[in-house]
Design a protein around this motif. Structure first.
Motif, PDB file in Angstrom:
ATOM      1  N   LEU A 112       0.840  -1.201   0.000  1.00  0.00           N
ATOM      2  CA  LEU A 112       0.000   0.000   0.000  1.00  0.00           C
ATOM      3  C   LEU A 112       0.870   1.244   0.000  1.00  0.00           C
ATOM      4  N   PHE A 113       1.910   1.239   0.811  1.00  0.00           N
ATOM      5  CA  PHE A 113       2.817   2.383   0.878  1.00  0.00           C
ATOM      6  C   PHE A 113       3.544   2.604  -0.447  1.00  0.00           C
ATOM      7  N   ILE A 168      -6.004  -3.308  -8.877  1.00  0.00           N
ATOM      8  CA  ILE A 168      -6.303  -4.602  -9.511  1.00  0.00           C
ATOM      9  C   ILE A 168      -5.303  -5.676  -9.072  1.00  0.00           C
ATOM     10  N   ILE A 169      -4.017  -5.318  -9.071  1.00  0.00           N
ATOM     11  CA  ILE A 169      -2.979  -6.268  -8.635  1.00  0.00           C
ATOM     12  C   ILE A 169      -3.187  -6.662  -7.177  1.00  0.00           C
ATOM     13  N   GLY A 170      -3.487  -5.685  -6.320  1.00  0.00           N
ATOM     14  CA  GLY A 170      -3.675  -5.948  -4.900  1.00  0.00           C
ATOM     15  C   GLY A 170      -4.852  -6.858  -4.618  1.00  0.00           C
ATOM     16  N   ILE A 171      -5.951  -6.674  -5.349  1.00  0.00           N
ATOM     17  CA  ILE A 171      -7.154  -7.473  -5.124  1.00  0.00           C
ATOM     18  C   ILE A 171      -6.970  -8.920  -5.581  1.00  0.00           C
ATOM     19  N   PHE A 172      -6.331  -9.124  -6.738  1.00  0.00           N
ATOM     20  CA  PHE A 172      -6.254 -10.464  -7.323  1.00  0.00           C
ATOM     21  C   PHE A 172      -5.038 -11.280  -6.872  1.00  0.00           C
ATOM     22  N   PHE A 173      -4.035 -10.639  -6.294  1.00  0.00           N
ATOM     23  CA  PHE A 173      -2.825 -11.373  -5.894  1.00  0.00           C
ATOM     24  C   PHE A 173      -2.488 -11.141  -4.419  1.00  0.00           C
ATOM     25  N   THR A 174      -3.523 -11.051  -3.597  1.00  0.00           N
ATOM     26  CA  THR A 174      -3.352 -10.716  -2.176  1.00  0.00           C
ATOM     27  C   THR A 174      -2.399 -11.660  -1.456  1.00  0.00           C
ATOM     28  N   PHE A 210      -6.259  -6.763   3.756  1.00  0.00           N
ATOM     29  CA  PHE A 210      -5.549  -6.236   2.590  1.00  0.00           C
ATOM     30  C   PHE A 210      -6.529  -5.828   1.491  1.00  0.00           C
ATOM     31  N   LYS A 211      -7.503  -6.690   1.196  1.00  0.00           N
ATOM     32  CA  LYS A 211      -8.481  -6.395   0.140  1.00  0.00           C
ATOM     33  C   LYS A 211      -9.286  -5.140   0.457  1.00  0.00           C
ATOM     34  N   VAL A 212      -9.653  -5.002   1.722  1.00  0.00           N
ATOM     35  CA  VAL A 212     -10.455  -3.837   2.122  1.00  0.00           C
ATOM     36  C   VAL A 212      -9.653  -2.546   1.988  1.00  0.00           C
ATOM     37  N   ILE A 213      -8.395  -2.555   2.437  1.00  0.00           N
ATOM     38  CA  ILE A 213      -7.623  -1.308   2.371  1.00  0.00           C
ATOM     39  C   ILE A 213      -7.257  -0.945   0.930  1.00  0.00           C
ATOM     40  N   MET A 214      -7.260  -1.926   0.020  1.00  0.00           N
ATOM     41  CA  MET A 214      -7.006  -1.605  -1.386  1.00  0.00           C
ATOM     42  C   MET A 214      -8.176  -0.827  -1.994  1.00  0.00           C
ATOM     43  N   VAL A 215      -9.387  -1.080  -1.506  1.00  0.00           N
ATOM     44  CA  VAL A 215     -10.539  -0.277  -1.924  1.00  0.00           C
ATOM     45  C   VAL A 215     -10.370   1.159  -1.402  1.00  0.00           C
ATOM     46  N   GLY A 216      -9.967   1.272  -0.145  1.00  0.00           N
ATOM     47  CA  GLY A 216      -9.730   2.591   0.441  1.00  0.00           C
ATOM     48  C   GLY A 216      -8.609   3.348  -0.240  1.00  0.00           C
ATOM     49  N   PHE A 217      -7.661   2.603  -0.829  1.00  0.00           N
ATOM     50  CA  PHE A 217      -6.520   3.219  -1.516  1.00  0.00           C
ATOM     51  C   PHE A 217      -6.966   4.154  -2.645  1.00  0.00           C
ATOM     52  N   ILE A 218      -8.038   3.793  -3.353  1.00  0.00           N
ATOM     53  CA  ILE A 218      -8.541   4.622  -4.455  1.00  0.00           C
ATOM     54  C   ILE A 218      -8.880   6.021  -3.943  1.00  0.00           C
ATOM     55  N   GLY A 221     -12.160  -5.389  10.653  1.00  0.00           N
ATOM     56  CA  GLY A 221     -12.947  -4.236  11.103  1.00  0.00           C
ATOM     57  C   GLY A 221     -12.140  -2.956  11.053  1.00  0.00           C
ATOM     58  N   ALA A 222     -10.852  -3.052  11.414  1.00  0.00           N
ATOM     59  CA  ALA A 222      -9.970  -1.884  11.327  1.00  0.00           C
ATOM     60  C   ALA A 222      -9.849  -1.416   9.884  1.00  0.00           C
ATOM     61  N   GLY A 223      -9.752  -2.358   8.946  1.00  0.00           N
ATOM     62  CA  GLY A 223      -9.657  -2.012   7.531  1.00  0.00           C
ATOM     63  C   GLY A 223     -10.920  -1.346   7.020  1.00  0.00           C
ATOM     64  N   ILE A 224     -12.085  -1.863   7.406  1.00  0.00           N
ATOM     65  CA  ILE A 224     -13.363  -1.280   6.969  1.00  0.00           C
ATOM     66  C   ILE A 224     -13.510   0.149   7.483  1.00  0.00           C
ATOM     67  N   SER A 225     -13.176   0.360   8.747  1.00  0.00           N
ATOM     68  CA  SER A 225     -13.268   1.700   9.339  1.00  0.00           C
ATOM     69  C   SER A 225     -12.344   2.680   8.621  1.00  0.00           C
ATOM     70  N   THR A 226     -11.121   2.226   8.318  1.00  0.00           N
ATOM     71  CA  THR A 226     -10.158   3.077   7.606  1.00  0.00           C
ATOM     72  C   THR A 226     -10.670   3.432   6.214  1.00  0.00           C
ATOM     73  N   CYS A 227     -11.232   2.458   5.517  1.00  0.00           N
ATOM     74  CA  CYS A 227     -11.763   2.676   4.167  1.00  0.00           C
ATOM     75  C   CYS A 227     -12.890   3.714   4.191  1.00  0.00           C
ATOM     76  N   ILE A 228     -13.795   3.581   5.140  1.00  0.00           N
ATOM     77  CA  ILE A 228     -14.919   4.528   5.256  1.00  0.00           C
ATOM     78  C   ILE A 228     -14.402   5.942   5.510  1.00  0.00           C
ATOM     79  N   SER A 229     -13.377   6.060   6.351  1.00  0.00           N
ATOM     80  CA  SER A 229     -12.839   7.392   6.671  1.00  0.00           C
ATOM     81  C   SER A 229     -12.228   8.050   5.432  1.00  0.00           C
ATOM     82  N   HIS A 230     -11.569   7.265   4.560  1.00  0.00           N
ATOM     83  CA  HIS A 230     -11.013   7.824   3.317  1.00  0.00           C
ATOM     84  C   HIS A 230     -12.117   8.308   2.381  1.00  0.00           C
TER      85      HIS A 230
END
Length: 455
Positions: free
Chosen positions: A62-63, A113-119, A140-148, A201-210
Protein backbone atom coordinates in the motif's frame (compact mmCIF):
# COMPACT_ATOMS: atom_id res chain seq x y z
CA UNK A 1 15.86 46.45 12.84
CA UNK A 2 14.69 45.65 9.31
CA UNK A 3 16.64 42.38 9.34
CA UNK A 4 15.01 41.39 12.64
CA UNK A 5 11.57 42.12 11.17
CA UNK A 6 12.41 40.06 8.10
CA UNK A 7 13.41 37.05 10.23
CA UNK A 8 10.19 37.32 12.24
CA UNK A 9 8.20 37.53 9.01
CA UNK A 10 9.93 34.41 7.62
CA UNK A 11 9.37 32.53 10.88
CA UNK A 12 5.71 33.56 10.90
CA UNK A 13 5.14 32.35 7.34
CA UNK A 14 6.88 29.04 8.05
CA UNK A 15 4.80 28.46 11.18
CA UNK A 16 1.53 29.45 9.48
CA UNK A 17 1.99 26.68 6.93
CA UNK A 18 3.84 24.11 9.06
CA UNK A 19 1.81 24.12 12.28
CA UNK A 20 -1.49 22.92 10.76
CA UNK A 21 0.43 20.14 8.98
CA UNK A 22 2.27 19.30 12.20
CA UNK A 23 -1.00 19.06 14.13
CA UNK A 24 -2.59 17.00 11.34
CA UNK A 25 0.31 14.55 11.00
CA UNK A 26 0.95 14.31 14.73
CA UNK A 27 -2.66 13.53 15.59
CA UNK A 28 -2.92 11.27 12.54
CA UNK A 29 0.09 9.29 13.81
CA UNK A 30 -1.38 9.32 17.31
CA UNK A 31 -4.66 7.92 15.98
CA UNK A 32 -2.63 5.30 14.08
CA UNK A 33 -0.91 4.38 17.34
CA UNK A 34 -4.30 4.01 19.03
CA UNK A 35 -5.43 1.73 16.17
CA UNK A 36 -2.37 -0.46 16.69
CA UNK A 37 -2.92 -0.50 20.45
CA UNK A 38 -6.49 -1.72 19.87
CA UNK A 39 -5.19 -4.64 17.79
CA UNK A 40 -2.55 -5.38 20.42
CA UNK A 41 -5.29 -5.61 23.07
CA UNK A 42 -7.25 -8.37 21.29
CA UNK A 43 -7.77 -11.07 23.95
CA UNK A 44 -6.07 -13.91 22.09
CA UNK A 45 -2.37 -12.94 22.20
CA UNK A 46 -1.46 -15.01 19.13
CA UNK A 47 -4.20 -13.38 17.04
CA UNK A 48 -3.16 -9.97 18.40
CA UNK A 49 0.47 -10.48 17.32
CA UNK A 50 -0.61 -11.88 13.93
CA UNK A 51 -2.96 -8.90 13.44
CA UNK A 52 -0.20 -6.37 14.12
CA UNK A 53 2.23 -8.26 11.87
CA UNK A 54 -0.34 -8.57 9.06
CA UNK A 55 -1.06 -4.83 9.17
CA UNK A 56 2.67 -4.10 8.93
CA UNK A 57 3.19 -6.46 6.00
CA UNK A 58 0.08 -5.50 4.01
CA UNK A 59 0.87 -1.82 4.51
CA UNK A 60 4.14 -2.22 2.57
CA UNK A 61 2.58 -2.65 -0.92
CA UNK A 62 0.00 0.00 0.00
CA UNK A 63 2.82 2.38 0.88
CA UNK A 64 4.43 1.67 -2.51
CA UNK A 65 1.26 2.81 -4.23
CA UNK A 66 0.86 5.86 -2.02
CA UNK A 67 4.52 6.79 -2.48
CA UNK A 68 4.19 6.74 -6.26
CA UNK A 69 1.07 8.88 -6.02
CA UNK A 70 2.92 11.31 -3.75
CA UNK A 71 5.83 11.42 -6.20
CA UNK A 72 3.54 12.68 -8.95
CA UNK A 73 1.98 15.07 -6.43
CA UNK A 74 5.42 16.63 -5.82
CA UNK A 75 5.22 18.07 -9.31
CA UNK A 76 1.74 19.40 -8.60
CA UNK A 77 2.85 21.10 -5.38
CA UNK A 78 5.91 22.66 -7.03
CA UNK A 79 3.94 23.94 -10.04
CA UNK A 80 1.12 25.44 -7.98
CA UNK A 81 3.62 27.22 -5.71
CA UNK A 82 5.63 28.54 -8.70
CA UNK A 83 2.53 29.72 -10.59
CA UNK A 84 1.24 31.57 -7.53
CA UNK A 85 4.66 33.18 -7.00
CA UNK A 86 4.78 34.30 -10.66
CA UNK A 87 1.06 35.31 -10.66
CA UNK A 88 -0.05 32.68 -13.19
CA UNK A 89 -3.09 31.55 -11.20
CA UNK A 90 -5.05 30.78 -14.37
CA UNK A 91 -2.92 27.64 -14.89
CA UNK A 92 -3.70 26.07 -11.51
CA UNK A 93 -7.00 24.35 -12.37
CA UNK A 94 -5.37 22.49 -15.27
CA UNK A 95 -2.57 21.32 -12.94
CA UNK A 96 -5.10 19.89 -10.47
CA UNK A 97 -7.02 18.00 -13.15
CA UNK A 98 -3.87 16.61 -14.79
CA UNK A 99 -2.47 15.38 -11.45
CA UNK A 100 -5.71 13.69 -10.31
CA UNK A 101 -6.43 11.96 -13.64
CA UNK A 102 -2.85 10.82 -14.27
CA UNK A 103 -2.65 9.35 -10.78
CA UNK A 104 -5.94 7.49 -11.26
CA UNK A 105 -5.17 6.05 -14.71
CA UNK A 106 -1.44 5.34 -14.44
CA UNK A 107 -1.10 4.30 -10.80
CA UNK A 108 -4.23 3.82 -8.72
CA UNK A 109 -6.32 1.46 -10.87
CA UNK A 110 -3.41 -0.88 -11.87
CA UNK A 111 -2.20 -1.16 -8.24
CA UNK A 112 -5.77 -1.75 -7.02
CA UNK A 113 -6.30 -4.60 -9.51
CA UNK A 114 -2.98 -6.27 -8.63
CA UNK A 115 -3.67 -5.95 -4.90
CA UNK A 116 -7.15 -7.47 -5.12
CA UNK A 117 -6.25 -10.46 -7.32
CA UNK A 118 -2.83 -11.37 -5.89
CA UNK A 119 -3.35 -10.72 -2.18
CA UNK A 120 -1.91 -13.90 -0.69
CA UNK A 121 0.94 -14.06 -3.20
CA UNK A 122 2.01 -10.53 -2.29
CA UNK A 123 1.87 -11.21 1.45
CA UNK A 124 3.86 -14.40 1.04
CA UNK A 125 6.43 -12.61 -1.12
CA UNK A 126 6.90 -10.06 1.66
CA UNK A 127 7.74 -12.83 4.11
CA UNK A 128 4.47 -13.09 6.02
CA UNK A 129 4.05 -16.22 8.12
CA UNK A 130 0.94 -18.34 7.50
CA UNK A 131 -0.80 -17.04 10.64
CA UNK A 132 -0.37 -13.42 9.48
CA UNK A 133 -1.66 -14.31 5.98
CA UNK A 134 -4.80 -16.00 7.32
CA UNK A 135 -5.59 -13.07 9.63
CA UNK A 136 -4.61 -10.29 7.23
CA UNK A 137 -5.68 -11.26 3.67
CA UNK A 138 -9.21 -9.82 3.91
CA UNK A 139 -7.83 -6.71 5.62
CA UNK A 140 -5.55 -6.24 2.59
CA UNK A 141 -8.48 -6.40 0.14
CA UNK A 142 -10.46 -3.84 2.12
CA UNK A 143 -7.62 -1.31 2.37
CA UNK A 144 -7.01 -1.60 -1.39
CA UNK A 145 -10.54 -0.28 -1.92
CA UNK A 146 -9.73 2.59 0.44
CA UNK A 147 -6.52 3.22 -1.52
CA UNK A 148 -8.54 4.62 -4.46
CA UNK A 149 -10.01 7.37 -2.27
CA UNK A 150 -6.82 7.90 -0.25
CA UNK A 151 -4.86 8.60 -3.45
CA UNK A 152 -7.42 11.22 -4.51
CA UNK A 153 -7.18 12.85 -1.07
CA UNK A 154 -3.39 13.04 -1.24
CA UNK A 155 -3.51 14.72 -4.67
CA UNK A 156 -5.97 17.41 -3.58
CA UNK A 157 -4.09 18.00 -0.31
CA UNK A 158 -0.81 18.37 -2.25
CA UNK A 159 -2.10 21.15 -4.50
CA UNK A 160 -3.77 22.90 -1.56
CA UNK A 161 -0.45 22.84 0.32
CA UNK A 162 1.34 24.15 -2.75
CA UNK A 163 -0.95 27.18 -2.44
CA UNK A 164 -0.04 27.47 1.25
CA UNK A 165 -3.45 26.18 2.40
CA UNK A 166 -2.63 23.61 5.06
CA UNK A 167 -5.58 24.35 7.37
CA UNK A 168 -8.23 22.75 5.15
CA UNK A 169 -6.50 19.31 4.88
CA UNK A 170 -5.83 19.49 8.65
CA UNK A 171 -9.47 20.12 9.58
CA UNK A 172 -10.76 17.40 7.27
CA UNK A 173 -8.18 14.82 8.34
CA UNK A 174 -8.80 15.41 12.02
CA UNK A 175 -12.53 14.77 11.53
CA UNK A 176 -12.07 11.59 9.55
CA UNK A 177 -9.33 10.26 11.85
CA UNK A 178 -11.72 10.62 14.76
CA UNK A 179 -14.35 8.72 12.74
CA UNK A 180 -11.72 6.05 12.03
CA UNK A 181 -10.74 5.56 15.68
CA UNK A 182 -14.36 5.25 16.83
CA UNK A 183 -15.13 2.92 13.90
CA UNK A 184 -12.11 0.78 14.77
CA UNK A 185 -13.22 0.31 18.35
CA UNK A 186 -16.75 -0.60 17.25
CA UNK A 187 -15.74 -3.04 14.49
CA UNK A 188 -12.61 -4.60 16.05
CA UNK A 189 -14.30 -5.48 19.35
CA UNK A 190 -17.93 -5.76 18.14
CA UNK A 191 -19.41 -2.89 20.17
CA UNK A 192 -22.93 -1.41 19.88
CA UNK A 193 -24.32 -4.60 18.39
CA UNK A 194 -21.85 -4.76 15.49
CA UNK A 195 -20.01 -8.03 14.72
CA UNK A 196 -16.53 -8.57 16.17
CA UNK A 197 -14.36 -8.34 13.01
CA UNK A 198 -10.85 -7.90 14.43
CA UNK A 199 -8.27 -6.59 11.98
CA UNK A 200 -10.80 -6.64 9.09
CA UNK A 201 -12.95 -4.24 11.10
CA UNK A 202 -9.97 -1.88 11.33
CA UNK A 203 -9.66 -2.01 7.53
CA UNK A 204 -13.36 -1.28 6.97
CA UNK A 205 -13.27 1.70 9.34
CA UNK A 206 -10.16 3.08 7.61
CA UNK A 207 -11.76 2.68 4.17
CA UNK A 208 -14.92 4.53 5.26
CA UNK A 209 -12.84 7.39 6.67
CA UNK A 210 -11.01 7.82 3.32
CA UNK A 211 -14.34 7.96 1.47
CA UNK A 212 -15.66 10.65 3.84
CA UNK A 213 -12.44 12.68 3.40
CA UNK A 214 -12.81 12.49 -0.40
CA UNK A 215 -16.32 13.94 -0.16
CA UNK A 216 -15.12 16.85 2.02
CA UNK A 217 -12.11 17.65 -0.19
CA UNK A 218 -14.06 17.44 -3.44
CA UNK A 219 -16.72 19.77 -2.06
CA UNK A 220 -14.03 22.23 -0.99
CA UNK A 221 -12.24 22.56 -4.35
CA UNK A 222 -15.51 22.61 -6.29
CA UNK A 223 -17.15 25.33 -4.22
CA UNK A 224 -15.02 27.07 -1.61
CA UNK A 225 -11.32 27.54 -2.32
CA UNK A 226 -10.11 30.92 -3.63
CA UNK A 227 -6.92 29.75 -5.38
CA UNK A 228 -7.58 26.07 -6.14
CA UNK A 229 -10.79 26.41 -8.15
CA UNK A 230 -12.01 23.41 -10.11
CA UNK A 231 -15.06 23.34 -12.37
CA UNK A 232 -16.52 20.11 -13.72
CA UNK A 233 -18.08 22.10 -16.55
CA UNK A 234 -14.68 23.18 -17.89
CA UNK A 235 -13.26 20.39 -20.10
CA UNK A 236 -9.70 19.23 -19.45
CA UNK A 237 -7.36 20.36 -22.22
CA UNK A 238 -4.11 18.49 -22.70
CA UNK A 239 -1.23 20.80 -21.71
CA UNK A 240 2.20 19.64 -22.88
CA UNK A 241 3.96 22.10 -20.54
CA UNK A 242 2.24 20.65 -17.47
CA UNK A 243 3.05 17.12 -18.63
CA UNK A 244 6.68 18.19 -19.22
CA UNK A 245 6.90 19.64 -15.68
CA UNK A 246 5.30 16.55 -14.13
CA UNK A 247 7.78 14.31 -15.97
CA UNK A 248 10.78 16.51 -15.14
CA UNK A 249 9.92 16.69 -11.43
CA UNK A 250 7.83 13.54 -10.99
CA UNK A 251 10.00 10.91 -12.70
CA UNK A 252 13.04 11.33 -10.38
CA UNK A 253 10.63 11.58 -7.43
CA UNK A 254 8.92 8.35 -8.57
CA UNK A 255 12.25 6.57 -8.99
CA UNK A 256 13.19 7.79 -5.51
CA UNK A 257 10.04 6.23 -4.08
CA UNK A 258 10.58 3.00 -6.03
CA UNK A 259 14.16 2.80 -4.71
CA UNK A 260 12.94 3.57 -1.20
CA UNK A 261 10.15 0.99 -1.26
CA UNK A 262 12.23 -1.77 -2.84
CA UNK A 263 14.88 -1.15 -0.19
CA UNK A 264 12.25 -1.21 2.55
CA UNK A 265 10.69 -4.42 1.18
CA UNK A 266 14.07 -6.18 1.22
CA UNK A 267 14.65 -4.80 4.71
CA UNK A 268 11.19 -5.94 5.87
CA UNK A 269 11.78 -9.47 4.56
CA UNK A 270 14.88 -9.74 6.72
CA UNK A 271 13.01 -8.54 9.80
CA UNK A 272 9.96 -10.74 9.04
CA UNK A 273 12.24 -13.79 8.86
CA UNK A 274 12.94 -13.33 12.58
CA UNK A 275 9.37 -14.49 13.35
CA UNK A 276 5.91 -13.04 13.96
CA UNK A 277 6.57 -11.81 17.51
CA UNK A 278 9.80 -10.01 16.52
CA UNK A 279 8.05 -8.51 13.50
CA UNK A 280 5.20 -7.35 15.73
CA UNK A 281 7.84 -5.65 17.91
CA UNK A 282 9.33 -4.04 14.80
CA UNK A 283 5.88 -2.86 13.69
CA UNK A 284 5.22 -1.23 17.07
CA UNK A 285 8.57 0.60 16.77
CA UNK A 286 7.67 1.74 13.24
CA UNK A 287 4.30 2.92 14.49
CA UNK A 288 6.01 5.02 17.17
CA UNK A 289 8.65 6.19 14.64
CA UNK A 290 5.86 7.55 12.43
CA UNK A 291 5.22 10.09 15.18
CA UNK A 292 8.80 11.34 14.89
CA UNK A 293 8.52 11.93 11.15
CA UNK A 294 5.88 14.60 11.70
CA UNK A 295 8.14 17.62 12.45
CA UNK A 296 10.35 16.88 9.44
CA UNK A 297 7.38 16.29 7.14
CA UNK A 298 5.46 19.36 8.36
CA UNK A 299 8.34 21.80 8.02
CA UNK A 300 9.42 20.08 4.79
CA UNK A 301 5.97 20.85 3.34
CA UNK A 302 6.26 24.45 4.54
CA UNK A 303 9.71 24.74 2.94
CA UNK A 304 8.41 23.22 -0.31
CA UNK A 305 5.53 25.69 -0.64
CA UNK A 306 7.52 28.77 0.36
CA UNK A 307 10.58 27.89 -1.76
CA UNK A 308 8.36 27.35 -4.81
CA UNK A 309 6.64 30.71 -4.33
CA UNK A 310 9.95 32.50 -3.73
CA UNK A 311 11.59 31.08 -6.84
CA UNK A 312 8.45 31.89 -8.84
CA UNK A 313 8.89 35.50 -7.72
CA UNK A 314 12.70 35.37 -8.40
CA UNK A 315 13.51 35.76 -4.69
CA UNK A 316 16.48 33.37 -4.47
CA UNK A 317 17.74 34.58 -1.10
CA UNK A 318 14.27 34.29 0.41
CA UNK A 319 14.02 30.67 -0.77
CA UNK A 320 17.24 29.79 1.09
CA UNK A 321 16.11 31.57 4.27
CA UNK A 322 12.82 29.66 4.30
CA UNK A 323 14.69 26.35 4.23
CA UNK A 324 17.06 27.42 7.02
CA UNK A 325 14.26 28.66 9.27
CA UNK A 326 12.13 25.57 8.63
CA UNK A 327 15.06 23.29 9.48
CA UNK A 328 15.86 25.22 12.65
CA UNK A 329 12.34 24.99 14.13
CA UNK A 330 11.76 21.40 12.99
CA UNK A 331 15.04 20.25 14.49
CA UNK A 332 14.21 21.73 17.91
CA UNK A 333 10.90 19.86 17.97
CA UNK A 334 12.33 16.54 16.79
CA UNK A 335 15.18 16.72 19.33
CA UNK A 336 12.65 17.17 22.12
CA UNK A 337 10.78 14.08 20.89
CA UNK A 338 14.10 12.17 20.82
CA UNK A 339 14.73 12.90 24.50
CA UNK A 340 11.26 11.62 25.41
CA UNK A 341 11.78 8.39 23.45
CA UNK A 342 15.21 7.80 24.97
CA UNK A 343 14.10 8.08 28.59
CA UNK A 344 10.47 6.93 28.45
CA UNK A 345 10.54 4.34 25.65
CA UNK A 346 9.47 1.44 27.87
CA UNK A 347 6.37 3.23 29.12
CA UNK A 348 5.35 4.16 25.56
CA UNK A 349 5.73 0.56 24.32
CA UNK A 350 3.75 -0.60 27.36
CA UNK A 351 0.71 1.16 25.90
CA UNK A 352 0.73 -1.31 23.00
CA UNK A 353 1.31 -4.63 24.70
CA UNK A 354 1.84 -6.37 28.01
CA UNK A 355 4.35 -8.83 26.52
CA UNK A 356 7.62 -8.24 28.49
CA UNK A 357 9.76 -9.62 25.64
CA UNK A 358 8.33 -7.09 23.17
CA UNK A 359 8.56 -4.22 25.69
CA UNK A 360 12.22 -4.92 26.49
CA UNK A 361 13.43 -5.18 22.88
CA UNK A 362 11.30 -2.29 21.61
CA UNK A 363 12.65 -0.04 24.40
CA UNK A 364 16.21 -0.66 23.16
CA UNK A 365 15.15 0.12 19.59
CA UNK A 366 13.58 3.40 20.73
CA UNK A 367 16.95 4.52 22.09
CA UNK A 368 18.41 4.02 18.60
CA UNK A 369 15.44 5.92 17.13
CA UNK A 370 16.27 8.81 19.46
CA UNK A 371 19.75 9.16 17.89
CA UNK A 372 18.21 9.02 14.40
CA UNK A 373 16.02 12.08 15.05
CA UNK A 374 18.31 15.09 14.33
CA UNK A 375 19.52 13.66 11.00
CA UNK A 376 16.09 12.42 9.96
CA UNK A 377 14.39 15.76 10.63
CA UNK A 378 17.07 17.85 8.92
CA UNK A 379 17.18 15.76 5.74
CA UNK A 380 13.36 15.63 5.48
CA UNK A 381 13.06 19.42 5.72
CA UNK A 382 15.91 20.27 3.33
CA UNK A 383 14.65 17.64 0.88
CA UNK A 384 11.19 19.26 1.07
CA UNK A 385 12.73 22.59 0.10
CA UNK A 386 14.63 21.00 -2.80
CA UNK A 387 11.43 19.37 -4.07
CA UNK A 388 9.67 22.73 -3.92
CA UNK A 389 12.38 24.01 -6.23
CA UNK A 390 11.79 21.07 -8.57
CA UNK A 391 15.16 19.51 -7.65
CA UNK A 392 14.21 15.84 -7.23
CA UNK A 393 17.30 14.22 -8.75
CA UNK A 394 19.47 14.57 -5.65
CA UNK A 395 16.78 13.36 -3.28
CA UNK A 396 16.73 10.26 -5.55
CA UNK A 397 20.52 9.87 -5.21
CA UNK A 398 20.34 10.20 -1.41
CA UNK A 399 17.53 7.65 -1.09
CA UNK A 400 19.14 5.13 -3.45
CA UNK A 401 22.46 5.29 -1.60
CA UNK A 402 20.96 5.33 1.89
CA UNK A 403 18.09 2.84 1.62
CA UNK A 404 18.75 0.60 -1.39
CA UNK A 405 22.46 0.21 -0.73
CA UNK A 406 23.48 0.89 2.87
CA UNK A 407 20.33 -0.04 4.82
CA UNK A 408 19.81 -3.33 2.96
CA UNK A 409 23.47 -4.41 3.01
CA UNK A 410 24.01 -3.47 6.65
CA UNK A 411 20.73 -5.07 7.73
CA UNK A 412 21.80 -8.30 6.03
CA UNK A 413 25.21 -8.10 7.73
CA UNK A 414 23.83 -7.28 11.19
CA UNK A 415 20.75 -9.55 11.13
CA UNK A 416 21.77 -12.58 9.05
CA UNK A 417 25.57 -12.71 9.44
CA UNK A 418 26.23 -11.29 12.91
CA UNK A 419 22.92 -12.42 14.43
CA UNK A 420 22.16 -9.06 16.09
CA UNK A 421 18.41 -9.46 15.56
CA UNK A 422 16.05 -6.50 15.53
CA UNK A 423 18.58 -4.13 17.13
CA UNK A 424 20.96 -4.74 14.23
CA UNK A 425 18.25 -3.91 11.73
CA UNK A 426 17.62 -0.56 13.42
CA UNK A 427 21.33 0.29 13.58
CA UNK A 428 21.27 -0.09 9.77
CA UNK A 429 18.39 2.42 9.71
CA UNK A 430 20.48 4.92 11.68
CA UNK A 431 23.37 4.69 9.19
CA UNK A 432 20.93 5.12 6.30
CA UNK A 433 19.43 8.32 7.76
CA UNK A 434 22.88 9.76 8.55
CA UNK A 435 24.18 9.23 4.99
CA UNK A 436 20.99 10.63 3.42
CA UNK A 437 21.39 13.75 5.57
CA UNK A 438 24.99 14.25 4.35
CA UNK A 439 24.02 13.97 0.65
CA UNK A 440 20.98 16.28 0.95
CA UNK A 441 22.86 18.87 2.98
CA UNK A 442 25.78 19.00 0.53
CA UNK A 443 23.35 19.48 -2.37
CA UNK A 444 21.65 22.35 -0.50
CA UNK A 445 25.03 24.05 0.02
CA UNK A 446 25.78 24.12 -3.73
CA UNK A 447 22.83 26.54 -4.37
CA UNK A 448 22.30 24.93 -7.79
CA UNK A 449 18.70 24.07 -6.84
CA UNK A 450 17.86 27.80 -7.02
CA UNK A 451 18.26 27.87 -10.79
CA UNK A 452 16.00 24.96 -11.81
CA UNK A 453 13.28 26.19 -14.19
CA UNK A 454 9.79 24.92 -15.02
CA UNK A 455 7.56 25.82 -17.95
Amino acid sequence: MEECYEKKHIRSEVLNIALPVLVELFLGSLFGMVDMMMLGRIENSKIAAASIASVGITNQPLFIGLSLVQALNVGGTAMVARYIGSRKNDRIESVVKHVVLLNLILLVLPIFIIGIFFTEDIMSLLGAQQDAIMVGKNYFKVIMVGFIFQAFNLSIAAVLRGAGNTKTPMKINLRVNLINVVGNAVLIYGLLGFPKLGVVGAGISTCISHIVASIFLARHVLKKDDLIKVSLKTPLKYDKNIIYNLIKIGVPASLEQVAFRIGILLYVRMVASLGTVVYATHQICLNILSLTFTPGQAFGIAASSLVGKSLGADDLEGAEEYIKESRKIGSIISSTVAVIFFFFGGKIVGLYTKNPEIINEASTVLKIIAFVQPFQSSQLIIAGGLRGAGDTVWTLVATFLGVMVLRVILAYLFVRVLGMGLVGAWIATFVDQFVRWIVIYLRFRTNKWKYITIR
